[in-house]
Write a protein that holds these residues in place. Structure first.
Motif, PDB file in Angstrom:
ATOM      1  N   THR A  30     -35.934 104.460   7.507  1.00  0.00           N
ATOM      2  CA  THR A  30     -34.982 104.813   8.579  1.00  0.00           C
ATOM      3  C   THR A  30     -34.436 106.209   8.309  1.00  0.00           C
ATOM      4  O   THR A  30     -34.581 106.743   7.213  1.00  0.00           O
ATOM      5  CB  THR A  30     -33.798 103.829   8.608  1.00  0.00           C
ATOM      6  N   GLU A  63     -38.722  98.122  13.572  1.00  0.00           N
ATOM      7  CA  GLU A  63     -37.301  98.266  13.286  1.00  0.00           C
ATOM      8  C   GLU A  63     -36.948  97.612  11.964  1.00  0.00           C
ATOM      9  O   GLU A  63     -37.494  96.582  11.603  1.00  0.00           O
ATOM     10  CB  GLU A  63     -36.496  97.638  14.422  1.00  0.00           C
ATOM     11  N   THR A  65     -34.513  95.571   9.378  1.00  0.00           N
ATOM     12  CA  THR A  65     -33.552  94.487   9.566  1.00  0.00           C
ATOM     13  C   THR A  65     -32.144  95.045   9.423  1.00  0.00           C
ATOM     14  O   THR A  65     -31.873  95.907   8.600  1.00  0.00           O
ATOM     15  CB  THR A  65     -33.758  93.380   8.512  1.00  0.00           C
ATOM     16  N   SER A  66     -31.254  94.576  10.234  1.00  0.00           N
ATOM     17  CA  SER A  66     -29.896  95.114  10.247  1.00  0.00           C
ATOM     18  C   SER A  66     -28.902  93.958  10.233  1.00  0.00           C
ATOM     19  O   SER A  66     -29.207  92.861  10.675  1.00  0.00           O
ATOM     20  CB  SER A  66     -29.710  95.960  11.500  1.00  0.00           C
ATOM     21  N   GLY A  69     -25.564  94.784  15.278  1.00  0.00           N
ATOM     22  CA  GLY A  69     -25.789  95.882  16.210  1.00  0.00           C
ATOM     23  C   GLY A  69     -27.276  96.143  16.403  1.00  0.00           C
ATOM     24  O   GLY A  69     -28.116  95.342  16.007  1.00  0.00           O
ATOM     25  N   ARG A  70     -27.592  97.290  16.995  1.00  0.00           N
ATOM     26  CA  ARG A  70     -28.978  97.626  17.274  1.00  0.00           C
ATOM     27  C   ARG A  70     -29.684  98.011  15.965  1.00  0.00           C
ATOM     28  O   ARG A  70     -29.181  98.854  15.214  1.00  0.00           O
ATOM     29  CB  ARG A  70     -29.034  98.791  18.256  1.00  0.00           C
ATOM     30  N   PRO A  71     -30.814  97.385  15.667  1.00  0.00           N
ATOM     31  CA  PRO A  71     -31.481  97.716  14.402  1.00  0.00           C
ATOM     32  C   PRO A  71     -32.020  99.146  14.421  1.00  0.00           C
ATOM     33  O   PRO A  71     -32.524  99.594  15.451  1.00  0.00           O
ATOM     34  CB  PRO A  71     -32.623  96.707  14.312  1.00  0.00           C
ATOM     35  N   PRO A  72     -31.866  99.869  13.286  1.00  0.00           N
ATOM     36  CA  PRO A  72     -32.338 101.253  13.253  1.00  0.00           C
ATOM     37  C   PRO A  72     -33.866 101.343  13.212  1.00  0.00           C
ATOM     38  O   PRO A  72     -34.528 100.480  12.631  1.00  0.00           O
ATOM     39  CB  PRO A  72     -31.735 101.793  11.956  1.00  0.00           C
ATOM     40  N   THR A  73     -34.399 102.387  13.863  1.00  0.00           N
ATOM     41  CA  THR A  73     -35.846 102.586  13.889  1.00  0.00           C
ATOM     42  C   THR A  73     -36.340 103.107  12.537  1.00  0.00           C
ATOM     43  O   THR A  73     -35.661 103.887  11.885  1.00  0.00           O
ATOM     44  CB  THR A  73     -36.208 103.619  14.971  1.00  0.00           C
TER      45      THR A  73
END
Ligand code: ZN
Length: 403
Positions: A30, A63, A65-66, A69-73
């Motif tokens: 990321t 992506e 894993t987070s 929120g929105r998982p980072p690319t």
């Protein structure tokens, strides 16, 4: 997630090229991971990742894993961004490949080709085969990163010109780089066949070995030195040319170089073939010697083992001077089985000092006859994707430097 200490070279002037070098290991990361790894600001990382995405050198790959929120690319190196062409020209046959940027062979072609025909016919074959290979893998010249070529004689790497090559009439001082660049429109790099084999073997089999010696035993004998993970070419590109070192007991045997007692005149495939022929076992090449040895000929096995000992004498000196952790024995005569290596080991371990040999391994080449084309590709990739090259040639405007 932080992967150890912050890398050097990023703090002020590491551009997109430096980031690409880091990402060539293929691991998806990321932006935050890249920022942590390089010590660069998130905004700088974003900018450089955009530049690499724009040139297709990296791709978004799913992506991470987070926790919310929105998982980072994640982003990873794209080996399919460009292709390379590589050629391994031998005395009587030639091989070419198209590879991706990870050195993976995508298509390959082999022909009988006499290097003694001279530079223009041989390089015409290289250019024609280049177009065939590109068509085969569905790419064009615009996808080509560069072309690498290995020649069976001494080459001044900086100029790409062969220098008095003994088995290559007409090639002396020929500008191979200029010819290939003119006909293929890309950077061309030239080296001798043993150096590219050393690169190929190191890249595919021993990437973490910092100090390696690759020895080619075929019609002639030569070696390539990997020092601190890089090819050591020496001042003129002649480093590793061990075939013409003198053996104390070979004094009366005349070598093709004009001297007497050279290792090559005593222990090469050609020398053994001549000895077998004298003993009534007709042999004309290294391949004939290998066939006789594999067929169980006591004379052939004896001579191959003795050749291993002779090579070991010279290598024992090299071990003391260079202290490699691994010696790889390749070339056609290495296919005669364990006898060649057994002879080498016998002498090297006996004649070198314990500190130099305590962790030394002497092994057979695993890459075989593909070492050269892979190594020629690696030579091109390492050159063209070096940070400076990437920043000046692929991204025309390098990042501002701190003065
Ligand atoms: Zn010689």
């Amino acid at each position: 997630m932080v992967e150890g200490p912050v890398m050097n070279g990023f703090a002020d002037n590491g551009g997109a090229g430096a980031l690409l070098r880091l990402m060539r290991d293929g691991r998806p990361r990321t932006r935050s991971e890249l920022a942590a790894l390089t010590g660069l600001a998130r905004s700088t990382i974003t900018q450089r990742v955009e530049a690499l995405l724009g040139a297709n050198f990296v791709l978004p790959v799913g992506e991470a894993t987070s926790t919310g929120g929105r998982p980072p690319t994640q982003f990873a190196f794209n080996p399919a961004a460009r292709v390379t062409l590589s050629a391994d020209i031998g005395a009587t046959h030639a091989r070419m490949a198209a590879t991706d940027l990870a050195g993976e062979v995508l298509a390959e072609h082999r022909d009988d080709l006499d290097v003694a025909l001279g530079p223009v016919p041989v390089l015409e074959w290289v250019v024609a085969t280049s177009h065939e290979l590109l068509a085969k893998v569905g790419r064009t010249l615009t996808d080509l990163l560069g072309v690498g070529i290995g020649l069976p004689g001494p080459v001044e790497h900086s100029s790409g010109r062969p220098v008095n090559p003994p088995i290559m009439p007409g090639w002396d001082n020929f500008d191979v780089q200029a010819y290939l660049t003119e006909h293929l429109g890309v950077v061309a790099l030239v080296d001798n066949d043993v150096n590219i084999m050393a690169l190929g073997e190191h890249f595919t089999q021993w990437p973490t070995a910092a100090h390696m010696m690759f020895v080619k035993v075929a019609t002639g004998i030569g070696s390539g030195l990997i020092s601190h993970g890089r090819l050591h070419r020496g001042a003129q590109g002649a480093a590793g040319d061990m075939g013409h070192l003198q053996l104390p007991h070979g004094a009366d045997i005349v070598c093709r170089c004009g001297n007497t007692g050279c290792l090559e005149a005593v222990a090469s495939g050609a020398a053994i073939a001549a000895r077998l022929t004298e003993q009534g076992l007709p042999a004309r090449s290294s391949q004939d010697v290998v066939a006789l040895a594999r067929g169980g000929s006591v004379e052939a096995l004896h001579l191959v083992r003795q050749a291993g000992r002779d090579i070991g004498e010279v290598l024992a000196a090299a071990v003391s001077l260079f202290n490699p952790s691994i010696i790889v024995i390749g070339g056609s005569l290495a296919q005669a089985g364990e006898h060649l290596i057994a002879g080498v080991r016998e002498v090297v371990y006996r004649r070198s000092l314990p500190l130099a040999t305590q962790d030394l391994r002497i092994v057979q080449s695993r890459t075989g006859d593909r070492a050269g084309i892979i190594g020629a590709a690696v030579m091109v990739i390492d050159h063209a994707l070096a940070p400076m090259q990437v920043d000046t040639h692929i991204f025309a405007s390098p990042p501002p430097r701190v003065s």
